[in-house]
Write an enzyme that holds these catalytic residues in place. Structure first.
Site, PDB file in Angstrom:
ATOM      1  N   ASP A  36       1.052  -1.486   0.000  1.00  0.00           N
ATOM      2  CA  ASP A  36      -0.164  -0.257  -0.391  1.00  0.00           C
ATOM      3  C   ASP A  36       0.572   1.396   0.216  1.00  0.00           C
ATOM      4  O   ASP A  36       0.277   2.103   1.066  1.00  0.00           O
ATOM      5  CB  ASP A  36      -1.338  -0.016   1.422  1.00  0.00           C
ATOM      6  CG  ASP A  36      -0.324  -0.384   2.641  1.00  0.00           C
ATOM      7  OD1 ASP A  36       1.541  -0.197   3.107  1.00  0.00           O
ATOM      8  OD2 ASP A  36      -0.920   0.041   3.688  1.00  0.00           O
ATOM      9  N   HIS A 240      24.174   2.976 -18.533  1.00  0.00           N
ATOM     10  CA  HIS A 240      23.619   3.366 -17.215  1.00  0.00           C
ATOM     11  C   HIS A 240      24.101   2.812 -16.207  1.00  0.00           C
ATOM     12  O   HIS A 240      23.335   2.229 -15.808  1.00  0.00           O
ATOM     13  CB  HIS A 240      22.043   2.947 -18.307  1.00  0.00           C
ATOM     14  CG  HIS A 240      21.919   3.906 -19.237  1.00  0.00           C
ATOM     15  ND1 HIS A 240      21.155   3.935 -19.916  1.00  0.00           N
ATOM     16  CD2 HIS A 240      22.057   5.571 -19.367  1.00  0.00           C
ATOM     17  CE1 HIS A 240      20.704   5.257 -20.880  1.00  0.00           C
ATOM     18  NE2 HIS A 240      21.873   5.580 -20.815  1.00  0.00           N
ATOM     19  N   ASP A 257      26.545  11.037 -14.148  1.00  0.00           N
ATOM     20  CA  ASP A 257      25.520  11.713 -14.273  1.00  0.00           C
ATOM     21  C   ASP A 257      25.075  12.218 -13.486  1.00  0.00           C
ATOM     22  O   ASP A 257      24.113  11.075 -13.427  1.00  0.00           O
ATOM     23  CB  ASP A 257      25.699  11.160 -15.353  1.00  0.00           C
ATOM     24  CG  ASP A 257      24.342  11.755 -16.816  1.00  0.00           C
ATOM     25  OD1 ASP A 257      23.693  12.198 -16.556  1.00  0.00           O
ATOM     26  OD2 ASP A 257      25.075  10.911 -17.837  1.00  0.00           O
ATOM     27  N   ASP A 268      20.732  17.684 -17.524  1.00  0.00           N
ATOM     28  CA  ASP A 268      21.388  16.048 -17.330  1.00  0.00           C
ATOM     29  C   ASP A 268      22.731  16.802 -17.440  1.00  0.00           C
ATOM     30  O   ASP A 268      23.079  17.781 -18.651  1.00  0.00           O
ATOM     31  CB  ASP A 268      20.914  15.921 -18.471  1.00  0.00           C
ATOM     32  CG  ASP A 268      21.503  14.744 -19.189  1.00  0.00           C
ATOM     33  OD1 ASP A 268      21.942  14.139 -18.325  1.00  0.00           O
ATOM     34  OD2 ASP A 268      21.030  14.253 -20.226  1.00  0.00           O
ATOM     35  N   HIS A 347      27.261   5.512 -28.219  1.00  0.00           N
ATOM     36  CA  HIS A 347      25.995   6.375 -28.239  1.00  0.00           C
ATOM     37  C   HIS A 347      26.004   7.446 -29.389  1.00  0.00           C
ATOM     38  O   HIS A 347      27.224   7.950 -30.390  1.00  0.00           O
ATOM     39  CB  HIS A 347      25.779   6.865 -26.899  1.00  0.00           C
ATOM     40  CG  HIS A 347      26.638   7.706 -26.249  1.00  0.00           C
ATOM     41  ND1 HIS A 347      27.096   8.901 -26.315  1.00  0.00           N
ATOM     42  CD2 HIS A 347      27.760   7.162 -25.156  1.00  0.00           C
ATOM     43  CE1 HIS A 347      27.686   8.878 -25.758  1.00  0.00           C
ATOM     44  NE2 HIS A 347      28.559   8.609 -24.975  1.00  0.00           N
ATOM     45  N   HIS A 351      20.463  14.746 -27.653  1.00  0.00           N
ATOM     46  CA  HIS A 351      19.186  14.071 -27.295  1.00  0.00           C
ATOM     47  C   HIS A 351      18.658  15.550 -26.555  1.00  0.00           C
ATOM     48  O   HIS A 351      18.947  16.396 -26.119  1.00  0.00           O
ATOM     49  CB  HIS A 351      18.435  12.987 -26.475  1.00  0.00           C
ATOM     50  CG  HIS A 351      18.984  13.212 -24.923  1.00  0.00           C
ATOM     51  ND1 HIS A 351      18.787  14.272 -23.895  1.00  0.00           N
ATOM     52  CD2 HIS A 351      20.179  12.698 -24.429  1.00  0.00           C
ATOM     53  CE1 HIS A 351      19.278  13.864 -23.107  1.00  0.00           C
ATOM     54  NE2 HIS A 351      19.939  13.418 -23.197  1.00  0.00           N
ATOM     55  N   HIS A 358      15.332  12.825 -22.141  1.00  0.00           N
ATOM     56  CA  HIS A 358      15.185  12.415 -23.495  1.00  0.00           C
ATOM     57  C   HIS A 358      13.957  12.874 -24.153  1.00  0.00           C
ATOM     58  O   HIS A 358      12.629  11.939 -23.768  1.00  0.00           O
ATOM     59  CB  HIS A 358      15.086  11.067 -23.577  1.00  0.00           C
ATOM     60  CG  HIS A 358      17.117   9.700 -23.097  1.00  0.00           C
ATOM     61  ND1 HIS A 358      16.755   8.675 -22.904  1.00  0.00           N
ATOM     62  CD2 HIS A 358      17.747  10.699 -22.820  1.00  0.00           C
ATOM     63  CE1 HIS A 358      17.478   8.761 -22.164  1.00  0.00           C
ATOM     64  NE2 HIS A 358      18.699   9.593 -22.722  1.00  0.00           N
ATOM     65  N   GLU A 381      26.458  15.129 -25.485  1.00  0.00           N
ATOM     66  CA  GLU A 381      27.881  14.528 -24.590  1.00  0.00           C
ATOM     67  C   GLU A 381      28.982  13.296 -24.945  1.00  0.00           C
ATOM     68  O   GLU A 381      27.945  12.219 -25.253  1.00  0.00           O
ATOM     69  CB  GLU A 381      27.245  13.759 -24.095  1.00  0.00           C
ATOM     70  CG  GLU A 381      25.520  13.120 -24.538  1.00  0.00           C
ATOM     71  CD  GLU A 381      24.989  12.772 -23.507  1.00  0.00           C
ATOM     72  OE1 GLU A 381      24.920  11.671 -22.673  1.00  0.00           O
ATOM     73  OE2 GLU A 381      23.358  12.932 -23.636  1.00  0.00           O
ATOM     74  N   TYR A 385      34.888   5.253 -23.816  1.00  0.00           N
ATOM     75  CA  TYR A 385      34.716   3.631 -22.881  1.00  0.00           C
ATOM     76  C   TYR A 385      35.112   2.687 -23.240  1.00  0.00           C
ATOM     77  O   TYR A 385      35.293   1.825 -24.227  1.00  0.00           O
ATOM     78  CB  TYR A 385      33.558   3.658 -22.573  1.00  0.00           C
ATOM     79  CG  TYR A 385      31.878   4.782 -23.026  1.00  0.00           C
ATOM     80  CD1 TYR A 385      32.096   4.874 -21.189  1.00  0.00           C
ATOM     81  CD2 TYR A 385      31.855   5.692 -23.840  1.00  0.00           C
ATOM     82  CE1 TYR A 385      31.072   6.516 -21.518  1.00  0.00           C
ATOM     83  CE2 TYR A 385      31.199   6.206 -23.737  1.00  0.00           C
ATOM     84  CZ  TYR A 385      30.442   6.987 -22.508  1.00  0.00           C
ATOM     85  OH  TYR A 385      29.706   8.347 -22.712  1.00  0.00           O
ATOM     86  N   ARG A 403      32.910  10.666 -19.946  1.00  0.00           N
ATOM     87  CA  ARG A 403      31.745  11.261 -20.471  1.00  0.00           C
ATOM     88  C   ARG A 403      31.805  12.758 -20.067  1.00  0.00           C
ATOM     89  O   ARG A 403      31.612  13.163 -19.009  1.00  0.00           O
ATOM     90  CB  ARG A 403      30.112  10.536 -20.413  1.00  0.00           C
ATOM     91  CG  ARG A 403      29.339  11.286 -20.965  1.00  0.00           C
ATOM     92  CD  ARG A 403      27.982  10.590 -21.051  1.00  0.00           C
ATOM     93  NE  ARG A 403      27.409   9.930 -20.485  1.00  0.00           N
ATOM     94  CZ  ARG A 403      27.518   9.138 -19.284  1.00  0.00           C
ATOM     95  NH1 ARG A 403      27.908   8.094 -20.464  1.00  0.00           N
ATOM     96  NH2 ARG A 403      26.951   9.130 -18.420  1.00  0.00           N
ATOM     97  N   GLU A 405      29.845  16.593 -20.672  1.00  0.00           N
ATOM     98  CA  GLU A 405      27.953  17.061 -21.282  1.00  0.00           C
ATOM     99  C   GLU A 405      27.157  17.657 -20.307  1.00  0.00           C
ATOM    100  O   GLU A 405      27.584  18.163 -19.269  1.00  0.00           O
ATOM    101  CB  GLU A 405      26.663  15.109 -20.323  1.00  0.00           C
ATOM    102  CG  GLU A 405      25.801  15.450 -20.797  1.00  0.00           C
ATOM    103  CD  GLU A 405      24.556  14.407 -20.542  1.00  0.00           C
ATOM    104  OE1 GLU A 405      22.835  14.339 -21.065  1.00  0.00           O
ATOM    105  OE2 GLU A 405      25.025  13.773 -19.489  1.00  0.00           O
TER     106      GLU A 405
END
Length: 436
Positions: A36, A240, A257, A268, A347, A351, A358, A381, A385, A403, A405
């Site tokens: 609940d 991710h 990130d 972002d 990637h 975006h 996104h 970004e 890797y 990365r 960004e």
């Protein structure tokens, strides 16, 4: 955000829906976490964009040209017991006085009222396939009207996706939206700076994450735009990664990130920096390459340029650099054609950004990359890797994930970086961390 902003959006939407048609859009539903206990409620972005109404169990109805009122809201009736346990809610009176609806009806009466509203309408615009309950009910309402055709009742002839019209509107940010995005970006940038200053070997990823979320909350932003990625060492090679449970070690890079949400608008940001405060030589070389790729991409963000031009610039810069460092071998043009860079840069450059991290909006129009226009907001970004088990490269590069960004607003004469408050040059990062 003021109600005048939502009213302006509804007017634009109804102009595009056109007289003789009707638009429907449902709210988000409350989601059960376990037993609940519910997850914190987050309104559907499309619904909130048009209504500013932040409750579940609601349906907005738009009927251009209707004399009795063009904007109707079905919602929960006011319940004193619910208000005692869960807090105030609008009710039918609040829906009209506080949220600008021309009329409001109980959500429980929708099956009795809605069929009459869609009667004699040529088209019904709604988010097709996104809400199974609305899909089912709408088909039932249409079927019910068709069964009355001998009595002169006309059912809608066409069901049309509302999302194409609405998402095109959302792609271009107003001044009110940009103000919220600037706030989200500035607070998120400050949080990244705090994380850099806090960072040291021996802490855990989740302790750095807590520093970021603490700053969001201290500044009044109670929601993250997405689960934070705090990835040390080889964890940064998982795009991710959100476990955030590993211990920070000297010699590792830390990739963060993370972004806050301000009144449903996202920031972002990604930064990568050394746990010790000093880059090793291999780390510095790869980091500088990613930073150069971001600079090349940012140079392409201006009105009139196709969306993909920034990505192509990042690919060219990264591929040249990877060849120079010995991670790729061959002619740059052929490596790009063969997409050899995707081993380390899998990637795209970014975006759209807005109410969703996104965000909505087409990237191509009639099979051509979209042309950038003022008011669009996007991320830039690039990353590299190098997995720990990548035996095809020299050991000094393995286990490094980087990365960088930023959030970028397309302006009349170029672009504005909304997240420029976080250091990103090697010298600036090392200076900040050494000072801390």
């Amino acid at each position: 955000m003021k109600q005048a902003e939502f009213k302006k959006r509804r007017k634009r939407l109804m102009q595009q829906i056109g007289k003789g048609n009707i638009g429907l859009i449902p709210s988000a539903s409350a989601q059960t976490r376990n037993r609940d206990v519910h997850y914190p409620f987050r309104q559907d972005s499309d619904f909130y964009y048009l209504t500013g109404f932040n409750e579940p169990d609601a349906l907005a109805v738009f009927i251009p040209g209707r004399q009795q009122g063009q904007y109707l809201l079905f919602c929960r009736e006011y319940d004193e017991k619910k208000a005692l346990w869960e807090g105030a809610h609008a009710g039918l009176i609040g829906a009209t006085t506080d949220y600008g609806a021309d009329d409001a009806f109980p959500i429980d009466d929708i099956d009795e009222i809605l069929p009459g509203l869609i009667e004699d309408k040529e088209k019904v615009f709604y988010p097709m396939g996104r809400d199974s309950d609305l899909d089912h009910r709408l088909l039932e309402w249409v079927h019910h009207l068709r069964n009355q055709s001998r009595a002169g009742v006309n059912a809608p002839l066409e069901l049309v996706s509302l999302e194409h019209i609405l998402h095109e509107m959302r792609l271009f940010k107003s001044e009110a939206e940009i103000k919220l995005m600037r706030k989200a970006a500035e607070i998120s940038a400050d949080a990244h700076v705090k994380a850099m200053q806090k960072c040291r070997a021996g802490l855990y990823e989740y302790q750095i994450e807590s520093e970021i979320i603490y700053h969001f909350l201290q500044q009044g932003l109670r929601a993250v735009a997405y689960p934070s990625i705090v990835a040390a060492g080889k964890n940064a090679c998982v795009l991710h990664y959100t476990e955030n449970t590993s211990k920070l070690a000297d010699g590792d890079l830390l990739l963060i990130d993370a972004g806050a949400e301000c009144d449903h608008y996202a920031a972002d940001i990604t930064r990568t920096f050394p746990v010790s405060g000093r880059f090793s030589e291999p780390q510095k070389q790869l980091y500088q390459l990613v930073l150069d790729a971001q600079s090349a991409a940012l140079a392409e963000i201006k009105p009139g340029n196709p969306w993909n031009q920034a990505h192509e610039a990042s690919v060219k810069t990264l591929t040249k650099g990877l060849v120079k460092l010995g991670l790729l071998k061959g002619r740059v043009a052929k490596l790009i054609k063969d997409e050899a860079y995707k081993k380390f840069y899998m990637h795209r450059i970014g975006h759209w950004l807005g109410m969703d991290v996104h965000d909505v909006g087409d990237y191509k129009v009639k099979d051509e990359w979209r042309i950038l226009e003022p008011g669009m907001v996007l991320t830039i970004e690039p990353g590299l890797y190098i997995p720990k088990d990548c035996e095809q490269v020299d050991e000094q590069w393995r286990g490094i994930g980087i990365r960088i960004e930023d959030d970028v607003l397309v302006t009349q004469d170029g672009h504005e970086i909304l997240t420029g408050g976080v250091p990103k040059s090697v010298e600036a990062i090392e200076a900040l961390m050494q000072a801390a």
